[in-house]
Design an enzyme around this catalytic site. Sequence first.
Site, PDB file in Angstrom:
ATOM      1  N   SER A   1      38.162  33.063  46.897  1.00 48.48           N
ATOM      2  CA  SER A   1      38.120  32.277  45.655  1.00 48.48           C
ATOM      3  C   SER A   1      36.748  31.626  45.456  1.00 48.48           C
ATOM      4  CB  SER A   1      39.238  31.229  45.616  1.00 48.48           C
ATOM      5  OG  SER A   1      40.498  31.865  45.542  1.00 48.48           O
TER       6      SER A   1
ATOM      7  N   LEU B   1      34.712  31.633  43.097  1.00 52.17           N
ATOM      8  CA  LEU B   1      34.477  31.040  41.772  1.00 52.17           C
ATOM      9  C   LEU B   1      35.563  30.020  41.439  1.00 52.17           C
ATOM     10  CD1 LEU B   1      33.381  34.144  39.634  1.00 52.17           C
ATOM     11  CD2 LEU B   1      31.944  32.355  40.644  1.00 52.17           C
TER      12      LEU B   1
ATOM     13  N   TYR C   1      49.861  41.198  48.231  1.00 53.29           N
ATOM     14  CA  TYR C   1      49.296  41.345  46.885  1.00 53.29           C
ATOM     15  C   TYR C   1      50.042  42.384  46.073  1.00 53.29           C
ATOM     16  CZ  TYR C   1      45.257  38.756  48.768  1.00 53.29           C
ATOM     17  OH  TYR C   1      44.429  37.829  49.349  1.00 53.29           O
TER      18      TYR C   1
ATOM     19  N   GLY D   1      37.718  31.527  39.121  1.00 47.44           N
ATOM     20  CA  GLY D   1      37.058  31.848  37.844  1.00 47.44           C
ATOM     21  C   GLY D   1      36.565  30.620  37.108  1.00 47.44           C
ATOM     22  N   THR D   2      37.039  29.415  37.530  1.00 45.74           N
ATOM     23  CA  THR D   2      36.703  28.205  36.759  1.00 45.74           C
ATOM     24  C   THR D   2      35.202  27.900  36.801  1.00 45.74           C
ATOM     25  OG1 THR D   2      37.183  26.739  38.628  1.00 45.74           O
ATOM     26  CG2 THR D   2      38.992  27.156  37.091  1.00 45.74           C
ATOM     27  N   LEU D   3      34.528  28.235  37.916  1.00 45.28           N
ATOM     28  CA  LEU D   3      33.109  27.887  38.040  1.00 45.28           C
ATOM     29  C   LEU D   3      32.216  28.692  37.088  1.00 45.28           C
ATOM     30  CD1 LEU D   3      32.836  27.275  41.898  1.00 45.28           C
ATOM     31  CD2 LEU D   3      32.345  25.600  40.094  1.00 45.28           C
TER      32      LEU D   3
HETATM   33  N1  LIG Z   1      43.214  34.684  52.306  1.00 52.64           N
HETATM   34  C1  LIG Z   1      43.703  34.105  51.236  1.00 52.64           C
HETATM   35  O1  LIG Z   1      44.602  33.270  51.310  1.00 52.64           O
HETATM   36  C2  LIG Z   1      43.130  34.475  49.893  1.00 52.64           C
HETATM   37  C3  LIG Z   1      43.428  33.673  48.771  1.00 52.64           C
HETATM   38  C4  LIG Z   1      42.856  34.036  47.554  1.00 52.64           C
HETATM   39  C5  LIG Z   1      42.029  35.145  47.468  1.00 52.64           C
HETATM   40  N2  LIG Z   1      41.781  35.925  48.573  1.00 52.64           N
HETATM   41  C6  LIG Z   1      40.884  37.117  48.495  1.00 52.64           C
HETATM   42  O2  LIG Z   1      39.696  36.777  47.832  1.00 52.64           O
HETATM   43  C7  LIG Z   1      39.523  37.583  46.669  1.00 52.64           C
HETATM   44  C8  LIG Z   1      38.841  36.773  45.596  1.00 52.64           C
HETATM   45  O3  LIG Z   1      39.630  35.629  45.266  1.00 52.64           O
HETATM   46  P1  LIG Z   1      39.710  35.121  43.774  1.00 52.64           P
HETATM   47  O4  LIG Z   1      40.111  36.239  42.895  1.00 52.64           O
HETATM   48  O5  LIG Z   1      40.501  33.862  43.746  1.00 52.64           O
HETATM   49  O6  LIG Z   1      38.142  34.813  43.511  1.00 52.64           O
HETATM   50  P2  LIG Z   1      37.396  33.991  42.381  1.00 52.64           P
HETATM   51  O7  LIG Z   1      36.010  34.529  42.344  1.00 52.64           O
HETATM   52  O8  LIG Z   1      37.527  32.542  42.603  1.00 52.64           O
HETATM   53  O9  LIG Z   1      38.168  34.357  41.025  1.00 52.64           O
HETATM   54  C9  LIG Z   1      38.111  35.659  40.526  1.00 52.64           C
HETATM   55  C10 LIG Z   1      38.581  35.668  39.089  1.00 52.64           C
HETATM   56  O10 LIG Z   1      37.669  34.957  38.266  1.00 52.64           O
HETATM   57  C11 LIG Z   1      37.412  35.661  37.058  1.00 52.64           C
HETATM   58  N3  LIG Z   1      36.014  36.114  37.139  1.00 52.64           N
HETATM   59  C12 LIG Z   1      35.443  36.860  38.110  1.00 52.64           C
HETATM   60  N4  LIG Z   1      34.147  37.064  37.871  1.00 52.64           N
HETATM   61  C13 LIG Z   1      33.861  36.409  36.743  1.00 52.64           C
HETATM   62  C14 LIG Z   1      32.665  36.242  36.012  1.00 52.64           C
HETATM   63  N5  LIG Z   1      31.526  36.779  36.432  1.00 52.64           N
HETATM   64  N6  LIG Z   1      32.728  35.498  34.874  1.00 52.64           N
HETATM   65  C15 LIG Z   1      33.888  34.940  34.460  1.00 52.64           C
HETATM   66  N7  LIG Z   1      35.060  35.074  35.117  1.00 52.64           N
HETATM   67  C16 LIG Z   1      35.036  35.797  36.257  1.00 52.64           C
HETATM   68  C17 LIG Z   1      38.399  36.824  37.061  1.00 52.64           C
HETATM   69  O11 LIG Z   1      39.656  36.404  36.538  1.00 52.64           O
HETATM   70  P3  LIG Z   1      39.989  36.333  34.968  1.00 52.64           P
HETATM   71  O12 LIG Z   1      39.318  37.490  34.309  1.00 52.64           O
HETATM   72  O13 LIG Z   1      41.469  36.371  34.944  1.00 52.64           O
HETATM   73  O14 LIG Z   1      39.435  35.031  34.497  1.00 52.64           O
HETATM   74  C18 LIG Z   1      38.626  37.082  38.530  1.00 52.64           C
HETATM   75  O15 LIG Z   1      39.840  37.722  38.822  1.00 52.64           O
HETATM   76  C19 LIG Z   1      40.933  38.088  46.343  1.00 52.64           C
HETATM   77  O16 LIG Z   1      40.962  39.282  45.606  1.00 52.64           O
HETATM   78  C20 LIG Z   1      41.484  38.295  47.731  1.00 52.64           C
HETATM   79  O17 LIG Z   1      41.014  39.517  48.261  1.00 52.64           O
HETATM   80  C21 LIG Z   1      42.321  35.578  49.768  1.00 52.64           C
END
Ligand SMILES: NC(=O)c1ccc[n+]([C@@H]2O[C@H](COP(=O)([O-])OP(=O)(O)OC[C@H]3O[C@@H](n4cnc5c(N)ncnc54)[C@H](OP(=O)(O)O)[C@@H]3O)[C@@H](O)[C@H]2O)c1
Length: 346
Positions: A234, A236, A53, A239-241
């Site tokens: 991920s 959400l 990261y 974030g799309t959800l």
């Molecule tokens: N092991 C793996 O391969 C892997 C892969 C991916 C992630 N991860 C881990 O999982 C964590 C979370 O993954 P993710 O960031 O993809 O999770 P996510 O919950 O799917 O997306 C998070 C993103 O959605 C937006 N968001 C978050 N809360 C929101 C809300 N309440 N309302 C509107 N938009 C919101 C923000 O981006 P914007 O503000 O840019 O819209 C945020 O960065 C990562 O930080 C990492 O530690 C691991």
Amino acid sequence: MEYRRLGRTDIAVSAICLGTMTWGRQNSEADGHAQMDYALERGVNFWDTAEMYPVPPAEERFGNTERIIGTWFASRKKRDKVILATKIIGPDGRFKTIRGGNNKFDRRNLLAAIDDSLERLKTDYIDLYQLHWPERSVNAFGRLMYQHHPEESFTPFEEVLGVFAEAVKAGKIRHVGLSNESAWGAMSWLKAADQGAGPRMVSIQNCYHLMNRMFEIGLAEVAIREQCGLLAFSPLAMGTLSGKYLNGARPEGARMTLFPNFPRYMAPRAQEATAAYVALARKHGLDPAQMALAWITGRDFTTATIVGATNLDQLKSNIDSAEIKLSPELVKEIEELHRIYTIPVP
Ligand SMILES: NC(=O)c1ccc[n+]([C@@H]2O[C@H](COP(=O)([O-])OP(=O)(O)OC[C@H]3O[C@@H](n4cnc5c(N)ncnc54)[C@H](OP(=O)(O)O)[C@@H]3O)[C@@H](O)[C@H]2O)c1
């Protein structure tokens, strides 16, 4: 905040885990520090990072998120309040300069990666050391069906666990975990550990959200029967959800606006599914993002939901979701939508 046991360890982790992968790219060091301060204040003691990261990954930024966590540990002196998880990259053509470009889980790579993470994180130990993705081809990162590649080779699981046993003995890591792993892989790792090869995997960090429930097909049973729970990433669907991209909207500074290289999240079927889940949440008087997170946290195979946020309002809302229990009627309606939109975003 609710706390849950991490695998068969005596460690209690918060049901909400703090994701970190935007720090160093979408977020500054100061943003990351503010998120860590706030999360800890709210009882979120479980944090997830990776040597790779921030994302999108780039060799010149490799390790920068760990560095941000390291400067926080150095200034706040609260290392003992946190259960810290990080990960080593697996084989991947993108990281040619990292440890010479051989990203196998061999002894040299594993020991060097652990030492490098410890240095960047400014800590003496890592609570949970995870294999970011297997050396083998698996159904992850958009792949839905298994394709066998007989030519692929991978380091024997016993050998990897032997190196981890050394690192545990040296006090550098406490426990080990999987990520982007399959049911066959998870069971093979657990069997090798049970036969004495080294430490037992305590968790499986895989993608899991309303539009990708692949974990339930084979791994949910493994997670429960083997006490090797899901750390859902991920949650959400990037974030799309939350519904913020519906009807062609592209909010300024948001991930899909900045990095439009995830077409599967924006495909028509994914948009339809998102619209249906957003409408369902609103019908029940819930915030769509909080419904999506609360549903994951409430699953019986989930140890923690790893939330990501780019500002403190999002982080607050996402942590608050831990207090929401979905009604049986709502869960039933989610199942009905799942039957229509089974895996729109693998
Ligand atoms: N092991 C793996 O391969 C892997 C892969 C991916 C992630 N991860 C881990 O999982 C964590 C979370 O993954 P993710 O960031 O993809 O999770 P996510 O919950 O799917 O997306 C998070 C993103 O959605 C937006 N968001 C978050 N809360 C929101 C809300 N309440 N309302 C509107 N938009 C919101 C923000 O981006 P914007 O503000 O840019 O819209 C945020 O960065 C990562 O930080 C990492 O530690 C691991």
